[in-house]
Design an enzyme around this catalytic site. Sequence first.
Site, mmCIF file in Angstrom:
data_model
loop_
_atom_site.group_PDB
_atom_site.id
_atom_site.type_symbol
_atom_site.label_atom_id
_atom_site.label_comp_id
_atom_site.label_asym_id
_atom_site.label_seq_id
_atom_site.Cartn_x
_atom_site.Cartn_y
_atom_site.Cartn_z
ATOM 1 N N GLU A 123 0.842 -1.205 0.000
ATOM 2 C CA GLU A 123 0.000 0.000 0.000
ATOM 3 C C GLU A 123 0.876 1.253 0.000
ATOM 4 O OE1 GLU A 123 -3.418 1.984 2.949
ATOM 5 O OE2 GLU A 123 -2.087 0.396 3.654
ATOM 6 N N LYS B 157 -10.061 1.828 -2.948
ATOM 7 C CA LYS B 157 -10.442 1.318 -1.641
ATOM 8 C C LYS B 157 -11.864 1.750 -1.288
ATOM 9 C CE LYS B 157 -8.760 0.910 3.118
ATOM 10 N NZ LYS B 157 -7.767 1.357 4.113
ATOM 11 N N CYS C 210 -5.254 -2.680 3.101
ATOM 12 C CA CYS C 210 -5.126 -2.486 4.549
ATOM 13 C C CYS C 210 -6.162 -3.338 5.283
ATOM 14 C CB CYS C 210 -5.242 -1.004 4.892
ATOM 15 S SG CYS C 210 -4.773 -0.600 6.590
#
Length: 562
Positions: free
Chosen positions: A309, A381, A431
């Site tokens: 990330e 995301k 994440c």
Amino acid sequence: MSIPDKRDPRAEDAAGTGTAGSTRLGRRRAGIGAACMIVAGAVQALTFAPDPLPDGALALVQVLMLAIVARRQLAAPTLRRALWDGWLFHFACYALGLYWLYVSMHDYGGLSSPLAAAGVLALSAFIALFPAAGGVLGRWLAPLRADAAPGRRLRAALAFACGLAALEWVRGTLWTGFPWLNIGYAHVDSPYAGWAPVLGVYGVAWLAAFAAAALAVLWRPAETSRDPRDGMAAALAIVAALAGWGLSHIAWSRPDGAPLRVRLVQGNIEQSQKFDPAQMERGLLQHMNQASMPPAAGEAAPQVIILPETVLPVFQDQLDPRAWDLWRRIAEERNATIVMGVPLHRVVDGRDRYTNSAVAFDAHTSPEALRTGELPMRYDKRHLVPWGEFVPPGFHWFVRMLDIPLGDFDRGDARQVPFDIAGQRLALNICYEDLFGEELLPALRPGPQGEPGASILVNLSNLGWFGDTWALRQHLQIGRMRTLETARPMLAATNTGLTVSIDPQGHVLAQAPTMQMTALATTVQGTTGLTPYVRTGNTAIMGLVALGLLGLLATRRRGLAA
């Protein structure tokens, strides 16, 4: 004529002393009970990842600790006492199990020690209310009396499991949810894990809570008569464990396509340097070097190179175009597709759109697509982190106290097209998105035009915010649960660890050491096929929990009416 008072002063003194002694004894017992709740909760915090406890002991210890609070709550004299006991237990569990948030806020956020500690304790105190309330709901529906009949003991175990599972779901959903340390994650290696492809982590949590309550209701005071039927709940818990063992031997998916050769890059960039303008170029060059190095002797060349990330700590249109040319050259030299995490700035319908994204490109990707972020293989995301990727209304004052680069990102769509690379279809998540298992499922199901779903799960993370703490190992357990639920392998590329390859049965096939700059070479076999959980998500288990609560409510009313 008055009658003389014949009360003996010594008797009065004795009575007074007895009352005071009884009060002191009650307080002592209450103190011991509170201490037991805190200790048991703290021990449960050790069960969500191996070390210090071995992985084979996690599930057993978790059930035993939860059985202690289940007994206290179900047999509590009042609902208030049940809430207090449950809150103490879960507060201790979360305060210890989430200690790594202190590292994030203090070491990297610049918050003072007292404020960082207060933040962890405040969060723990709040989220502890949810499972504590679940135990209270169980106590209200089916209180456990010392002389309770076997049927009432079974009802108490069912009530506790349904109440806890329901409130755990609320904790994982309300206000974007925070389901970290769900008790189901302690059972990745237990027989109950076999239920994960059917009912998901909340179903595993229900079974764990039922097993704990089944142990709790076995206890009877010595003066009451025992009944062999008191063990009905325990017998059912054992049957469920055996059934889970049987379910674990079912092949819920089958191999799909040729295995994919992968390189997972772990940069180990110190978090304090990652967003430092003076250090950004160094970090970028380091990742380029790791991606471009030839395979080791005897190692097959990777078809895809996956980086963590926010490998780029700036928006893609702020990067020098020459850097993008270097990345394309690396993809050409290695004859591979590169997948990386990068914040994107795009203009959509005349509006600036900012996303925490993952992109894939190769030597044939146009420079313009890289500069604008309009790439065919892009994942935005969806589940953003409060205070990290968006600021909840009314909390900007808190953000201003932190020395962390925060902002308000836009959310991605619920279903995004998997990355089609070398015959495999990669479903990206970023994440802690893999903490929300139900949100990963749309990418695994067939698309609107019947196109096949993803064959491999890929998680890009930067856990450098939390140092070398339990957070890394807890996150690995979460990823393993996702593979069990979906019968899909998972690849995780992280900044500091744990960078791993996990098979569809939840086994770790390859793992890089934490806090080291390294690259993990692995091969992953994609799979196809839909587990019951992929088809239904949390609907099945929460529907069963709702039916259980309604049934318990109906029997409670009949009992009151009688």
